[in-house]
Scaffold this active site. Structure first.
Site, PDB file in Angstrom:
ATOM      1  N   ARG A  35      11.036 -31.545 -36.904  1.00  0.00           N
ATOM      2  CA  ARG A  35      12.052 -31.917 -37.950  1.00  0.00           C
ATOM      3  C   ARG A  35      12.457 -30.856 -38.967  1.00  0.00           C
ATOM      4  O   ARG A  35      13.595 -30.849 -39.431  1.00  0.00           O
ATOM      5  CB  ARG A  35      11.256 -32.941 -38.880  1.00  0.00           C
ATOM      6  CG  ARG A  35      11.116 -34.395 -37.978  1.00  0.00           C
ATOM      7  CD  ARG A  35      10.984 -35.630 -38.736  1.00  0.00           C
ATOM      8  NE  ARG A  35      11.200 -36.664 -37.818  1.00  0.00           N
ATOM      9  CZ  ARG A  35      10.597 -37.902 -38.105  1.00  0.00           C
ATOM     10  NH1 ARG A  35       9.654 -38.132 -39.032  1.00  0.00           N
ATOM     11  NH2 ARG A  35      10.727 -38.886 -37.435  1.00  0.00           N
ATOM     12  N   LYS A 198       8.026 -54.244 -28.882  1.00  0.00           N
ATOM     13  CA  LYS A 198       8.559 -55.173 -29.940  1.00  0.00           C
ATOM     14  C   LYS A 198      10.000 -55.777 -29.517  1.00  0.00           C
ATOM     15  O   LYS A 198      10.792 -54.972 -30.010  1.00  0.00           O
ATOM     16  CB  LYS A 198       8.688 -54.300 -31.116  1.00  0.00           C
ATOM     17  CG  LYS A 198       7.292 -53.996 -31.917  1.00  0.00           C
ATOM     18  CD  LYS A 198       7.262 -53.437 -33.081  1.00  0.00           C
ATOM     19  CE  LYS A 198       6.391 -52.075 -33.211  1.00  0.00           C
ATOM     20  NZ  LYS A 198       7.064 -50.962 -33.149  1.00  0.00           N
ATOM     21  N   GLY A 351      11.911 -42.046 -31.525  1.00  0.00           N
ATOM     22  CA  GLY A 351      10.420 -42.764 -31.336  1.00  0.00           C
ATOM     23  C   GLY A 351       9.602 -42.497 -29.931  1.00  0.00           C
ATOM     24  O   GLY A 351       9.835 -41.392 -29.608  1.00  0.00           O
ATOM     25  N   GLY A 374      14.038 -45.528 -36.033  1.00  0.00           N
ATOM     26  CA  GLY A 374      14.703 -46.581 -36.678  1.00  0.00           C
ATOM     27  C   GLY A 374      16.376 -46.568 -36.733  1.00  0.00           C
ATOM     28  O   GLY A 374      16.976 -47.560 -36.715  1.00  0.00           O
TER      29      GLY A 374
HETATM   30  P1  AMP Z   1       8.118 -50.035 -29.391  1.00  0.00           P
HETATM   31  O1  AMP Z   1       7.696 -49.682 -30.680  1.00  0.00           O
HETATM   32  O2  AMP Z   1       8.635 -51.596 -29.512  1.00  0.00           O
HETATM   33  O3  AMP Z   1       9.198 -49.242 -29.053  1.00  0.00           O
HETATM   34  O4  AMP Z   1       6.845 -50.283 -28.280  1.00  0.00           O
HETATM   35  C1  AMP Z   1       6.458 -48.952 -28.056  1.00  0.00           C
HETATM   36  C2  AMP Z   1       4.894 -49.431 -27.568  1.00  0.00           C
HETATM   37  O5  AMP Z   1       5.040 -50.127 -26.358  1.00  0.00           O
HETATM   38  C3  AMP Z   1       4.237 -47.910 -26.809  1.00  0.00           C
HETATM   39  O6  AMP Z   1       3.050 -47.746 -27.592  1.00  0.00           O
HETATM   40  C4  AMP Z   1       3.921 -48.724 -25.310  1.00  0.00           C
HETATM   41  O7  AMP Z   1       2.460 -48.295 -25.213  1.00  0.00           O
HETATM   42  C5  AMP Z   1       3.835 -50.241 -25.580  1.00  0.00           C
HETATM   43  N1  AMP Z   1       4.088 -50.793 -24.211  1.00  0.00           N
HETATM   44  C6  AMP Z   1       5.116 -50.656 -23.589  1.00  0.00           C
HETATM   45  N2  AMP Z   1       4.929 -51.409 -22.114  1.00  0.00           N
HETATM   46  C7  AMP Z   1       3.740 -52.328 -22.480  1.00  0.00           C
HETATM   47  C8  AMP Z   1       2.997 -53.145 -22.124  1.00  0.00           C
HETATM   48  N3  AMP Z   1       3.459 -53.813 -20.670  1.00  0.00           N
HETATM   49  N4  AMP Z   1       2.341 -54.063 -22.405  1.00  0.00           N
HETATM   50  C9  AMP Z   1       1.711 -53.462 -23.894  1.00  0.00           C
HETATM   51  N5  AMP Z   1       2.282 -52.505 -24.462  1.00  0.00           N
HETATM   52  C10 AMP Z   1       3.226 -51.611 -23.973  1.00  0.00           C
END
Ligand code: AMP
Length: 394
Positions: A35, A198, A351, A374
């Site tokens: 950054r 999420k 991210g 974000g």
């Molecule tokens: P996000 O913050 O929504 O972008 O989610 C990212 C996170 O989703 C990462 O830490 C991944 O480990 C998790 N993730 C991806 N696939 C899966 C899954 N099938 N089950 C649980 N967590 C997951």
């Protein structure tokens, strides 16, 4: 188009520059300075063109208190090393006081002053006019180069622009150029890949992208909410129960809009959320009741890779599986590899997908890796980001 530092005369003027120096720290040491290095082009341009530079940033969440573990002192030291130049750093709990005002006044062309963490002041995140004015009095014009916080209307990202002419730095210019062009005038076929856990956060993004893309690939933890909406059994996989109905509506909407929606056809499952838990591959319609989906399967990897090979523009946000665990990183790695080998314009939302691309060593093979998780999501959602809205048009 927004004005940049190149569109104004900066010589002899005081540039109040918002950077995103919110770097990861461990025991007082910066563990990743990307950054800071990303902000250097704008800072160098300003000093080389005779501006007097006043830098400001937040770090962490000190919640309106001068907690010294969130001091920008380590950033001042690192910046000084990187620029091979002295950085004046005045650490006061109020961020701006008489000493700071005087120091800003006495800066000479090419010199740099760094303020203390703007979130030491509780007014910062409330965008209160008083603190915006205090900051604004330090400069003759405002430069926003903090894409990571451009989706926040805070004093240092937006409020100061009420009192000063405002232009963008090169980092924001680049983000707006790549993300904006992808959404407004993409080379087709345009494929978006959405993953991560999420679903709730990403539904508005999917809604907006459905109006723009030719193909939408959905993988990662959010697939299971879509599977549920399709009436499939998902064992113990991650589920966002509140979003099942919306997921069903999105499937219908994609069909209506003529967008090819690709969900995984097979998955890699395990009993425990653990790298050492035994992995097995199964079709999406035969996930055992005691297993959870951890990654996309080999057939899905193949069909997604074939789709990506035809694409001219790809936007990717969110991993295809639990990529932090090596046994469940194959899907995410395969997508990163397909993009690395592609001729398409490849844009990685910040991210986790940015972290994954770097982890697999493909960082320099992508057209653009966004510096804001974000902020890039809100951009892809079609929202106006306050820190960009305040910048003057050309
Ligand atoms: P996000 O913050 O929504 O972008 O989610 C990212 C996170 O989703 C990462 O830490 C991944 O480990 C998790 N993730 C991806 N696939 C899966 C899954 N099938 N089950 C649980 N967590 C997951």
């Amino acid at each position: 188009m927004k004005k940049t530092v190149k569109d104004i005369d900066v010589k002899g003027k005081r540039a109040l520059v918002r950077c995103d120096f919110n770097v990861p720290m461990q025991d007082g040491t910066i563990t990743d300075d990307i950054r800071i290095t990303s902000a250097l082009p704008t800072i160098r341009y300003l000093t080389e063109h005779g501006a007097k530079v006043i830098l400001m940033s937040h770090m962490g969440r000190p919640k309106g208190e001068a907690k010294m573990e969130f001091s920008l002192k380590p950033v001042a030291d690192r910046l000084s090393e990187l620029l091979d130049q002295e950085i004046q750093f005045i650490s006061v709990p109020q961020v701006v006081d008489q000493q700071v005002i005087e120091a800003a006044r006495q800066l000479e062309e090419g010199q740099i002053l760094l303020l203390e963490n703007v979130r030491f002041r509780k007014e910062e995140t409330k965008n209160e006019a008083g603190f915006s004015k205090e900051l604004a009095q330090l400069g003759d014009f405002f430069v926003n180069d903090a894409f990571g916080t451009a989706h926040r209307a805070h004093c240092s990202t937006a409020g100061v622009a009420d009192y000063l002419p405002a232009v963008s730095g090169f980092l924001i210019e680049k983000e707006v150029q790549f993300l904006g062009e992808a959404l407004e005038a993409p080379q087709r076929p345009f494929v978006a890949i959405m993953g991560g856990a999420k679903v709730g956060d990403k539904i508005p993004v999917i809604e907006n992208l459905l109006k723009k893309v030719d193909t939408l690939v959905i993988g990662g933890g959010m697939s299971y909410t879509f599977f549920k909406a399709m009436g499939l059994e998902i064992g113990t996989s991650i589920l966002d129960a509140e979003s099942v109905e919306l997921a069903g509506q999105l499937i219908k909407r994609a069909e209506k809009a003529g967008v090819k929606l690709m969900l995984p056809v097979d998955v890699v499952c395990a009993k425990e959320f653990d790298n050492s838990s035994e992995a097995m591959t199964c079709g999406r319609d035969s996930i055992p009741a005691d297993q959870m989906g951890m990654d996309i399967g080999p057939e899905s990897i193949q069909t997604i890779s074939q789709e990506l090979a035809k694409a001219k523009t790809v936007v990717w946000n969110g991993p295809m599986g639990v990529f932090e665990m090596p046994n469940f990183a194959q899907g995410t790695k395969a997508v990163a590899e397909s993009l690395a080998n592609s001729e398409a314009t490849t844009i990685i939302g910040g991210g986790d997908s940015a972290a994954a691309v770097e982890q697999f060593g493909y960082g320099d093979k992508m057209t653009h890796i966004s510096t804001g998780g974000g902020a890039s999501l809100e951009f892809l959602e079609g929202k106006t980001l306050p820190g960009i809205a305040v910048l003057e048009e050309k």
